[in-house]
Design an enzyme around this catalytic site. Structure first.
Site, mmCIF file in Angstrom:
data_model
loop_
_atom_site.group_PDB
_atom_site.id
_atom_site.type_symbol
_atom_site.label_atom_id
_atom_site.label_comp_id
_atom_site.label_asym_id
_atom_site.label_seq_id
_atom_site.Cartn_x
_atom_site.Cartn_y
_atom_site.Cartn_z
ATOM 1 N N GLU A 108 0.815 -1.213 0.000
ATOM 2 C CA GLU A 108 0.000 0.000 0.000
ATOM 3 C C GLU A 108 0.849 1.264 0.000
ATOM 4 O O GLU A 108 1.992 1.265 0.450
ATOM 5 C CB GLU A 108 -0.993 -0.004 1.152
ATOM 6 C CG GLU A 108 -0.402 -0.289 2.501
ATOM 7 C CD GLU A 108 -1.474 -0.290 3.591
ATOM 8 O OE1 GLU A 108 -2.265 -1.233 3.643
ATOM 9 O OE2 GLU A 108 -1.500 0.657 4.378
ATOM 10 N N CYS A 124 3.630 8.412 0.412
ATOM 11 C CA CYS A 124 4.249 7.509 1.381
ATOM 12 C C CYS A 124 4.294 6.122 0.747
ATOM 13 O O CYS A 124 3.255 5.592 0.361
ATOM 14 C CB CYS A 124 3.419 7.501 2.663
ATOM 15 S SG CYS A 124 3.958 6.258 3.855
ATOM 16 N N CYS A 184 6.923 -7.104 6.945
ATOM 17 C CA CYS A 184 8.050 -6.542 7.691
ATOM 18 C C CYS A 184 8.464 -7.544 8.753
ATOM 19 O O CYS A 184 7.634 -8.273 9.270
ATOM 20 C CB CYS A 184 7.608 -5.234 8.360
ATOM 21 S SG CYS A 184 8.958 -4.351 9.172
ATOM 22 N N CYS A 222 7.444 -4.556 15.484
ATOM 23 C CA CYS A 222 7.042 -3.539 16.463
ATOM 24 C C CYS A 222 5.635 -3.848 16.962
ATOM 25 O O CYS A 222 4.746 -4.187 16.179
ATOM 26 C CB CYS A 222 7.106 -2.139 15.840
ATOM 27 S SG CYS A 222 8.775 -1.700 15.332
ATOM 28 N N CYS A 237 2.335 -2.077 15.498
ATOM 29 C CA CYS A 237 2.290 -1.836 14.057
ATOM 30 C C CYS A 237 1.531 -2.937 13.317
ATOM 31 O O CYS A 237 1.789 -4.126 13.526
ATOM 32 C CB CYS A 237 3.716 -1.728 13.524
ATOM 33 S SG CYS A 237 3.784 -1.458 11.747
ATOM 34 N N GLY A 274 7.326 -2.020 5.878
ATOM 35 C CA GLY A 274 8.705 -2.448 5.650
ATOM 36 C C GLY A 274 9.732 -1.555 6.319
ATOM 37 O O GLY A 274 9.428 -0.439 6.744
ATOM 38 N N GLU A 275 10.946 -2.079 6.389
ATOM 39 C CA GLU A 275 12.055 -1.335 6.987
ATOM 40 C C GLU A 275 13.076 -1.063 5.875
ATOM 41 O O GLU A 275 13.757 -1.983 5.410
ATOM 42 C CB GLU A 275 12.655 -2.187 8.122
ATOM 43 C CG GLU A 275 13.986 -1.724 8.664
ATOM 44 C CD GLU A 275 14.027 -0.245 9.061
ATOM 45 O OE1 GLU A 275 13.111 0.230 9.741
ATOM 46 O OE2 GLU A 275 14.991 0.436 8.655
ATOM 47 N N LEU A 311 11.654 6.356 17.530
ATOM 48 C CA LEU A 311 12.185 6.307 18.898
ATOM 49 C C LEU A 311 11.201 5.580 19.815
ATOM 50 O O LEU A 311 11.517 4.531 20.388
ATOM 51 C CB LEU A 311 12.432 7.755 19.355
ATOM 52 C CG LEU A 311 13.113 7.994 20.678
ATOM 53 C CD1 LEU A 311 14.515 7.412 20.690
ATOM 54 C CD2 LEU A 311 13.180 9.500 20.970
ATOM 55 N N HIS A 312 10.017 6.140 19.973
ATOM 56 C CA HIS A 312 8.883 5.540 20.688
ATOM 57 C C HIS A 312 9.065 5.304 22.178
ATOM 58 O O HIS A 312 8.101 4.948 22.865
ATOM 59 C CB HIS A 312 8.420 4.246 20.015
ATOM 60 C CG HIS A 312 8.081 4.404 18.564
ATOM 61 N ND1 HIS A 312 7.457 5.522 18.075
ATOM 62 C CD2 HIS A 312 8.295 3.601 17.489
ATOM 63 C CE1 HIS A 312 7.295 5.401 16.769
ATOM 64 N NE2 HIS A 312 7.803 4.249 16.382
ATOM 65 N N ASN A 348 -2.106 4.865 16.209
ATOM 66 C CA ASN A 348 -3.309 4.466 15.480
ATOM 67 C C ASN A 348 -3.735 3.107 15.982
ATOM 68 O O ASN A 348 -2.981 2.153 15.870
ATOM 69 C CB ASN A 348 -3.007 4.349 13.989
ATOM 70 C CG ASN A 348 -2.891 5.703 13.340
ATOM 71 O OD1 ASN A 348 -3.836 6.470 13.324
ATOM 72 N ND2 ASN A 348 -1.712 6.009 12.836
ATOM 73 N N CYS A 360 -0.339 2.843 8.711
ATOM 74 C CA CYS A 360 0.558 1.756 8.268
ATOM 75 C C CYS A 360 -0.056 0.368 8.193
ATOM 76 O O CYS A 360 -0.384 -0.222 9.207
ATOM 77 C CB CYS A 360 1.739 1.663 9.224
ATOM 78 S SG CYS A 360 2.227 3.229 9.887
HETATM 79 N N1 SAH Z 1 10.232 0.499 9.433
HETATM 80 C C1 SAH Z 1 10.285 1.923 9.452
HETATM 81 C C2 SAH Z 1 9.261 2.609 8.596
HETATM 82 C C3 SAH Z 1 7.845 2.127 8.612
HETATM 83 S S1 SAH Z 1 6.752 2.621 9.883
HETATM 84 C C4 SAH Z 1 10.268 2.429 10.882
HETATM 85 O O1 SAH Z 1 10.131 1.635 11.794
HETATM 86 O O2 SAH Z 1 10.448 3.613 11.098
HETATM 87 C C5 SAH Z 1 6.611 4.361 9.876
HETATM 88 C C6 SAH Z 1 6.336 4.949 11.265
HETATM 89 O O3 SAH Z 1 5.021 4.644 11.736
HETATM 90 C C7 SAH Z 1 7.290 4.389 12.321
HETATM 91 O O4 SAH Z 1 7.694 5.425 13.184
HETATM 92 C C8 SAH Z 1 6.395 3.407 13.056
HETATM 93 O O5 SAH Z 1 6.902 3.085 14.303
HETATM 94 C C9 SAH Z 1 5.080 4.149 13.060
HETATM 95 N N2 SAH Z 1 3.900 3.315 13.334
HETATM 96 C C10 SAH Z 1 3.703 2.026 13.021
HETATM 97 N N3 SAH Z 1 2.492 1.605 13.443
HETATM 98 C C11 SAH Z 1 1.916 2.649 14.039
HETATM 99 C C12 SAH Z 1 0.666 2.857 14.675
HETATM 100 N N4 SAH Z 1 -0.216 1.881 14.795
HETATM 101 N N5 SAH Z 1 0.413 4.078 15.183
HETATM 102 C C13 SAH Z 1 1.309 5.091 15.053
HETATM 103 N N6 SAH Z 1 2.491 4.969 14.467
HETATM 104 C C14 SAH Z 1 2.812 3.764 13.968
#
Ligand code: SAH
Length: 348
Positions: A93, A106, A113, A117, A120, A160-161, A216-217, A291, A334
């Protein structure tokens, strides 16, 4: 014999390849322009080439198909989401967001992936395969053709990363910014990574001007490990040092992304730690209220609390924004549209 993926040839590579098959170099130039400026999807469209050459190309190469399986247009804001089907049936997507300064797309960098995380949606189905440079470019090309509007900014923040698909990602960036193609400024390209330290360092030395966004998170190692399995492999201190190195080598200020999860990383202690982590750094912090993903039970903080948190960070000298939500009515976040599609298929 498998046909070669012609859209993944860089400019110089294509000229050499055409020479190798006995064609004049300027044919390579014409073909590159058809593929990357005029965004041709068939050799038959390349009308300044002889029929014989078009047939020869057809027999040796393929222009990988990216077909649109779904397109959702938000009623809330100028955002559209696309579900694309690749040649092997894989689904990916992409999202188009229209802003005053231009159109931003985007894109996904992998099918699925493997970073896992916790919050995600893309992590749920696991990893399938890497995308080729042509499949990353193709998402942008298709959207530009479908809308008839120029894409000016690209963020690699879909499924994806990117730094887990390093070589293809690097080639993609070079081709996207090449003056013989769409020529999108590297300053308008952002790649988001969960923090694959050796590849952040490698990227810093490539001589590029793209923006690095670091997921970072969490403000300490322990909490980051709970949310992101990759943190066990690369410690927070190493990740921060790699970001500093990226800034030092490229002069590009990194962005830190922080998904706000209610009761998990939005407390007073988190704010304090974030301030001490980021204060001395020349950076930008982007707060993303998480989200909700139906398979996970993470919640976002109330709007009021998110704003209070932002204000506290700002008062302490952090350059911070809350990401404006886009496309929440079209599974904008995502991997959500792709998941919905996979679920619907299972039910059939
Ligand atoms: N793999 C890469 C890029 C893809 S995700 C990465 O980890 O950065 C893009 C961003 O969206 C990342 O910061 C990810 O942690 C965040 N993300 C993923 N799922 C999410 C969700 N449910 N709510 C908010 N942010 C989210």
């Amino acid at each position: 014999m498998d046909k070669k993926d012609i859209v993944s040839f860089g400019y110089e590579e294509l000229l050499l390849e055409m020479e190798r098959i006995g064609e004049k170099p300027f044919r390579g130039k014409q073909i590159y322009s058809w593929l990357h400026e005029k965004l041709a999807e068939e050799f038959s469209q390349m009308t300044n080439l002889s029929v014989a050459l078009r047939e020869k190309l057809e027999a040796m190469y393929e222009i990988k198909k990216i077909s649109m399986a779904a397109r959702r247009i938000s009623k809330k804001d100028p955002t559209e989401k696309f579900l694309f089907e690749l040649g092997d049936g894989s689904m990916i997507e992409s999202v188009l967001m229209k802003y005053d300064y231009g159109n931003s797309v985007c894109i996904s960098s992998q099918v699925g992936c493997r970073m896992g995380c916790r919050f995600c949606a893309s992590a749920i189905g696991g990893f399938e395969r890497n995308l080729t440079p042509s499949e990353m470019l193709g998402q942008i090309y298709r959207i530009q053709k479908l809308t008839g509007e120029r894409v000016s900014n690209v963020v690699v923040m879909g499924t994806g990363e990117p730094l887990d698909n390093y070589d293809n990602f690097l080639k993609f960036v070079k081709m996207l910014s090449d003056s013989h193609g769409l020529h999108i400024s590297q300053r308008n390209i952002t790649a988001s990574t969960c923090g694959i330290v050796p590849n952040i360092r490698r990227l810093a030395k490539e001589g590029l001007q793209i923006t690095l966004a670091l997921s970072l998170h969490a403000s300490n190692q322990e909490k980051r490990e709970e949310l992101m399995p990759i943190a066990k492999k690369y410690e927070l201190s190493e990740v921060m040092a790699a970001c500093d190195y990226y800034f030092k080598e490229t002069g590009r200020r990194p962005t830190f992304e922080y998904s706000l999860v209610k009761g998990v990383n939005d407390g007073a202690k988190d704010v304090k730690e974030l301030v001490s982590l980021l204060l001395e750094r020349n950076c930008h912090l982007n707060l993303i209220p998480v989200n909700p993903v139906k398979e996970r039970d993470f919640e976002r903080p109330d709007r009021k609390n998110a704003l209070a948190l932002k204000n506290k960070l700002e008062k302490n000298g952090i350059n911070v924004t809350i990401r404006r939500e886009r496309g929440s009515d079209i599974d904008g976040a995502c991997g959500q549209l792709r998941r919905r599609y996979a679920d619907a298929k299972k039910e059939k």
